[in-house]
Structures are given as structure tokens and as C-alpha cells.
Design an enzyme around this catalytic site. Structure first.
Site, mmCIF file in Angstrom:
data_model
loop_
_atom_site.group_PDB
_atom_site.id
_atom_site.type_symbol
_atom_site.label_atom_id
_atom_site.label_comp_id
_atom_site.label_asym_id
_atom_site.label_seq_id
_atom_site.Cartn_x
_atom_site.Cartn_y
_atom_site.Cartn_z
ATOM 1 N N ARG A 52 45.918 50.483 35.613
ATOM 2 C CA ARG A 52 46.037 48.882 35.428
ATOM 3 C C ARG A 52 45.856 48.582 33.843
ATOM 4 N NH1 ARG A 52 45.909 46.127 41.325
ATOM 5 N NH2 ARG A 52 47.140 47.770 42.146
ATOM 6 N N ASP A 161 44.628 29.764 44.009
ATOM 7 C CA ASP A 161 44.586 31.268 43.868
ATOM 8 C C ASP A 161 43.762 31.357 42.398
ATOM 9 O OD1 ASP A 161 46.014 33.998 44.807
ATOM 10 O OD2 ASP A 161 45.276 34.118 42.688
#
Length: 289
Positions: A52, A161
Site C-alpha cells: 500500500r 471517520d
């Protein structure tokens, strides 16, 4: 991390590749992620971290992981720290994921809350770690199917979030056709509208929601309590002590008889909750489970 891993030199390369990835690079990255988000990354996740973050190194033309760590640790690395966090946190979600939770809302939670709202009381719902918004919109659609005039009453859904990019996506409410396929056709036809790129949630649904950035291990500015609180498939990534602190904080933010919905792999075993089902917990008003 195993004792063997701890014993080996931290300068050792643990992943060969385009950007050699050393154990000390992993240590620095995992420490930053733990401090910033509470997520605990074991060295068994090194390949995932590499795959990633290698994309981030290419994107910003960073030559090595050592240089990347220096950047994200520096005062000017704030934006890239957030990009790193976004890359390493799991944002998978879907409409009506874990359908039994929405069936429970219909059968057990919403009838009483709707009656209270009609009588003039406020109703507050929180979708914590809402990712790209499918969860809070699923809650809103379930409510609107039972109570179409919900937005005209004192009912609000907070969706939060840590990742500002997914919050922006959620606030926009535009989803690909394959994403909204999980929304029952009747709800789709009434509360979503087609436009280029997919289908967008109508403003009548958005009127129920507020989207905000919030770090679960940071400060929570909300002052009121919540009748419904969703935090699913998130706490499992934290260490045990952090999990216990979060369950305690969530309990303290629940209204009397408020309900907490958690992920299928998560369990709560601290005082102050009673189980209403495998992954649904009710505020026990201080009673022991």
C-alpha cells in the site's frame, strides 16, 4: 511481534522489491499508525504495509522507505501522514452490510424511537468510522422507509471517520451502480436519483445526516448522548487496552437503553452492557451483564 523478530537486527531487509523495506522502517510506520489512530500493526502485516505504501512512494517520487519515514515524521509531512493513514486503514463497507442489524432496527429499535420523535423528543444516532457513507445512509433509508417525514422531526444521524477523503465521498453521496445494487429496489427508486457516474442519494435523505472528521482515540466534541450507535469492524484492529477504553467511552455516550451495534468478530465484556443479540448491546444503566 515474535521474540525472533525482536531479536533480529532492525536494519534487516524484510521485503525485497522496488523499495527495500527494512524492519526499522516497519517499526517507525507501525508506531506512527498506533499513535495516530490506535491501530496495532503486527509485523505479519509487513507485506500489506509495503504494497500500500509503495504506491505512495511512487506518487510523491520518494526514493526509499527511510526517506518516506523522515518525511511523515517531519513538521511538513502532515498531509502525507494523513495519506499514509488512509492507505493503511481498511475502508471496506457496503449498503446494508450485516443485514440482521437493519432488521433489528426495524423490529426493535425504530418503532419506539419514531414514537418518541412524533411526541417531540429528539433522537440521535451515530455511525462511527462511517467510511464512504454506505452504513449511515443504510440507517437513514431504513428509518425513512418506516417514517418518511423523519427529517421534519428532531432526528439526526452523525457520521464520522478519521479519513477526510472518505468523509468527502460520503457527504457527496454519489455511488456506482454496482454499489447501490444492494439497496432494495423500492428504496432505490424513492430515495436515490440517477446521474452521470451512478446514483446519488437525494437531499431529503442527506437532511438527516451530518458528516464530520473524527479520530476515535482523540477528543470527541459531542455533548449529547445517542440512542443508536454503530461502530462495526473497527475496534478489532486495536490493542486490548484500547478496545476496552473505547467500549467504555461508547457506553458513556449511550442514552439510557441506547443500543450499540458492533462487528461480527467483536465482543464486549465490560460492565454496563447487556447483550440484545450476538453483536447488539444495550446500555444497562450501570447494571452488570
Amino acid at each position: 511481534m515474535s521474540s525472533l523478530a525482536l531479536a533480529r537486527p532492525r536494519s534487516e531487509i524484510i521485503i525485497e522489491g522496488e523499495f527495500p523495506f527494512r524492519a526499522r522502517d516497519f517499526d517507525r510506520i507501525s508506531a506512527m499508525i498506533r499513535e495516530q489512530s490506535g491501530i496495532s500493526l503486527q509485523e505479519s502485516k509487513a507485506a500489506l504495509v509495503y504494497s500500500r505504501l509503495a504506491k505512495r512512494l511512487r506518487a510523491i517520487s520518494c526514493p526509499t522507505f527511510e526517506a518516506y519515514c523522515e518525511l511523515v515524521c517531519s513538521p511538513k509531512g502532515g498531509d502525507e501522514r494523513m495519506a499514509m493513514l488512509a492507505a493503511l486503514t481498511t475502508n471496506y463497507t457496503s449498503f446494508f452490510r450485516e443485514q440482521h442489524h437493519f432488521d433489528y432496527l426495524r423490529a426493535h429499535a425504530f418503532p419506539g424511537l419514531i414514537k418518541r420523535a412524533r411526541d417531540g423528543a429528539k433522537v440521535r444516532i451515530w455511525s462511527a468510522a462511517c467510511s464512504t457513507g454506505e452504513e449511515p445512509y443504510s440507517i437513514a433509508l431504513t428509518l425513512l422507509d418506516m417514517f418518511p417525514e423523519a427529517a421534519r422531526h428532531d432526528i439526526r444521524i452523525l457520521a464520522t471517520d478519521i479519513d477526510h477523503k472518505v468523509v468527502a465521498t460520503a457527504k457527496a453521496g454519489l455511488y456506482r451502480e454496482e454499489t447501490v445494487a444492494a439497496v432494495p429496489l423500492g428504496l432505490r427508486n424513492r430515495w436515490l436519483e440517477r446521474e452521470e457516474g451512478g446514483q446519488r442519494v437525494k437531499d431529503e435523505v442527506k437532511a438527516l445526516l451530518s458528516f464530520r472528521e473524527l479520530n476515535l482515540i482523540g477528543d470527541w466534541p459531542m455533548r449529547g448522548k445517542f440512542d443508536i450507535l454503530f461502530c462495526r469492524n473497527v475496534v478489532i484492529y486495536f490493542e486490548d487496552a484500547t478496545q476496552a477504553r473505547l467500549w467504555t467511552r461508547f457506553r458513556d455516550y449511550l442514552a439510557p437503553e441506547g443500543r450499540l451495534f458492533i462487528g461480527h468478530s467483536e465482543r464486549i465484556d465490560i460492565p454496563g452492557y447487556e447483550s440484545d443479540g450476538l453483536t447488539i448491546y444495550r446500555h444497562a444503566n450501570g447494571r452488570q451483564k
